[in-house]
Write a protein that holds these residues in place. Structure first.
Motif, PDB file in Angstrom:
ATOM      1  N   ILE A 257     -29.490 -44.068  -0.647  1.00 20.81           N
ATOM      2  CA  ILE A 257     -29.273 -44.978   0.476  1.00 20.81           C
ATOM      3  C   ILE A 257     -28.092 -45.712   0.107  1.00 20.81           C
ATOM      4  O   ILE A 257     -27.240 -46.469   1.059  1.00 20.81           O
ATOM      5  CB  ILE A 257     -30.614 -46.003   0.414  1.00 20.81           C
ATOM      6  CG1 ILE A 257     -31.792 -45.343   0.877  1.00 20.81           C
ATOM      7  CG2 ILE A 257     -30.143 -47.436   1.129  1.00 20.81           C
ATOM      8  CD1 ILE A 257     -32.874 -46.307   1.061  1.00 20.81           C
ATOM      9  N   ALA A 258     -27.846 -46.230  -1.229  1.00 21.33           N
ATOM     10  CA  ALA A 258     -26.708 -46.963  -1.570  1.00 21.33           C
ATOM     11  C   ALA A 258     -25.347 -45.999  -1.233  1.00 21.33           C
ATOM     12  O   ALA A 258     -24.372 -46.441  -0.616  1.00 21.33           O
ATOM     13  CB  ALA A 258     -26.545 -47.075  -3.096  1.00 21.33           C
ATOM     14  N   MET A 259     -25.419 -44.614  -1.371  1.00 17.25           N
ATOM     15  CA  MET A 259     -24.330 -43.763  -0.986  1.00 17.25           C
ATOM     16  C   MET A 259     -24.017 -43.917   0.499  1.00 17.25           C
ATOM     17  O   MET A 259     -22.932 -43.599   0.918  1.00 17.25           O
ATOM     18  CB  MET A 259     -24.574 -42.225  -1.701  1.00 17.25           C
ATOM     19  CG  MET A 259     -24.473 -42.332  -3.282  1.00 17.25           C
ATOM     20  SD  MET A 259     -22.745 -42.828  -4.065  1.00 17.25           S
ATOM     21  CE  MET A 259     -21.770 -41.734  -3.145  1.00 17.25           C
TER      22      MET A 259
ATOM     23  N   GLN B  81     -19.666 -47.700   5.550  1.00 21.23           N
ATOM     24  CA  GLN B  81     -18.579 -48.495   5.235  1.00 21.23           C
ATOM     25  C   GLN B  81     -17.247 -48.235   5.439  1.00 21.23           C
ATOM     26  O   GLN B  81     -16.296 -48.936   5.812  1.00 21.23           O
ATOM     27  CB  GLN B  81     -18.929 -49.708   3.847  1.00 21.23           C
ATOM     28  CG  GLN B  81     -18.201 -50.756   3.890  1.00 21.23           C
ATOM     29  CD  GLN B  81     -18.092 -52.038   4.722  1.00 21.23           C
ATOM     30  OE1 GLN B  81     -19.074 -52.141   5.400  1.00 21.23           O
ATOM     31  NE2 GLN B  81     -16.885 -52.552   4.840  1.00 21.23           N
ATOM     32  N   GLY B  82     -16.957 -47.028   4.601  1.00 20.60           N
ATOM     33  CA  GLY B  82     -15.777 -46.566   4.622  1.00 20.60           C
ATOM     34  C   GLY B  82     -15.267 -46.020   5.838  1.00 20.60           C
ATOM     35  O   GLY B  82     -14.219 -46.058   6.169  1.00 20.60           O
TER      36      GLY B  82
ATOM     37  N   ASP C 289     -18.168 -52.565  10.818  1.00 22.96           N
ATOM     38  CA  ASP C 289     -17.205 -53.385  11.670  1.00 22.96           C
ATOM     39  C   ASP C 289     -17.225 -53.216  13.149  1.00 22.96           C
ATOM     40  O   ASP C 289     -17.124 -54.221  14.061  1.00 22.96           O
ATOM     41  CB  ASP C 289     -15.542 -53.027  11.117  1.00 22.96           C
ATOM     42  CG  ASP C 289     -15.425 -53.565   9.558  1.00 22.96           C
ATOM     43  OD1 ASP C 289     -16.190 -54.236   9.028  1.00 22.96           O
ATOM     44  OD2 ASP C 289     -14.598 -53.019   9.007  1.00 22.96           O
ATOM     45  N   ASN C 290     -17.418 -51.881  13.475  1.00 20.74           N
ATOM     46  CA  ASN C 290     -17.693 -51.693  14.991  1.00 20.74           C
ATOM     47  C   ASN C 290     -18.901 -52.161  15.646  1.00 20.74           C
ATOM     48  O   ASN C 290     -18.788 -52.811  16.670  1.00 20.74           O
ATOM     49  CB  ASN C 290     -17.369 -50.327  14.987  1.00 20.74           C
ATOM     50  CG  ASN C 290     -16.091 -49.547  14.588  1.00 20.74           C
ATOM     51  OD1 ASN C 290     -15.081 -50.205  14.771  1.00 20.74           O
ATOM     52  ND2 ASN C 290     -16.060 -48.240  14.352  1.00 20.74           N
TER      53      ASN C 290
END
Length: 203
Positions: free
Chosen positions: A119-121, A127-128, A133-134
């Motif tokens: 889940i973290a990856m 995010q990358g 943001d979208n």
């Protein structure tokens, strides 16, 4: 009359035997060597003349072959040197609940850690790629109250990782409890109707 010549001729032309039974050839009287006949061997007790017996004196019939002894006293082998595979049928009649609980606990812990890391990856990858943001801009355009909306207040990295850790802990408890309960239920059913039958082979 003189008989020396006739006696000499008879001795030269005929064979004679000595006191030991040896046959003398013509000319032996004149200093020739004696040829002794080999003595005959006495037949063994229990053997018959004219028959080829085995180790115990059994006669072999005409046209019959003696079976060749097999090398080694082990089981018969396949052509190529491979032995015949053995098959063993076993029944799983009982399962130890304590060992099942330990194995289930370790497996559930490993699955929980893998889930948190996954889940973290996944959050870092999204995010990358700019997905958050979208989504944040899309929700701001739909907002009519005029307040500033930020999606990170709900799906931030800390919140997501904390929620995944809580889910992993609950998963560890549930999997361990269910596996132990399943072991107890299997033992009860096995005592009533029999266990699971398995066939093992050493191929």
């Amino acid at each position: 009359m003189s008989t020396d010549g006739s006696d000499a001729d008879k001795g030269a032309g005929a064979t004679a035997t000595d006191a030991g039974g040896a046959v003398r050839l013509p000319g032996a009287a004149a200093g020739g060597k004696k040829r002794a006949t080999p003595p005959r061997q006495a037949p063994r007790p229990g053997s018959k003349s004219g028959t080829a017996g085995g180790a115990k004196g059994r006669p072999v019939k005409a046209g019959q072959r003696r079976p060749a002894p097999r090398a080694g006293g082990g089981p018969a082998r396949r052509p190529g040197g491979r032995s015949t595979p053995r098959r063993v049928r076993l029944t799983l009649s009982r399962v130890d609940p304590w060992s099942v609980m330990k194995i289930a606990f370790l497996l559930s812990v490993a699955i929980g850690i893998a889930m948190v890391v996954m889940i973290a990856m996944l959050w870092i990858v999204l995010q990358g790629m700019g997905v958050w943001d979208n989504v944040n801009e899309l929700l701001r355009t739909l907002e009519t109250s005029g307040k500033t909306f930020d999606i990170m207040d709900y799906v931030g990295f800390g919140r997501v990782v904390s929620l995944s850790v809580v889910i992993a802990v609950v998963d560890v408890l549930l999997m361990t409890a269910l596996a132990t309960l399943g072991a107890f239920l299997y033992n009860i059913c096995s005592s009533l109707v029999g266990g699971v039958q398995m066939t093992l082979s050493d191929e």
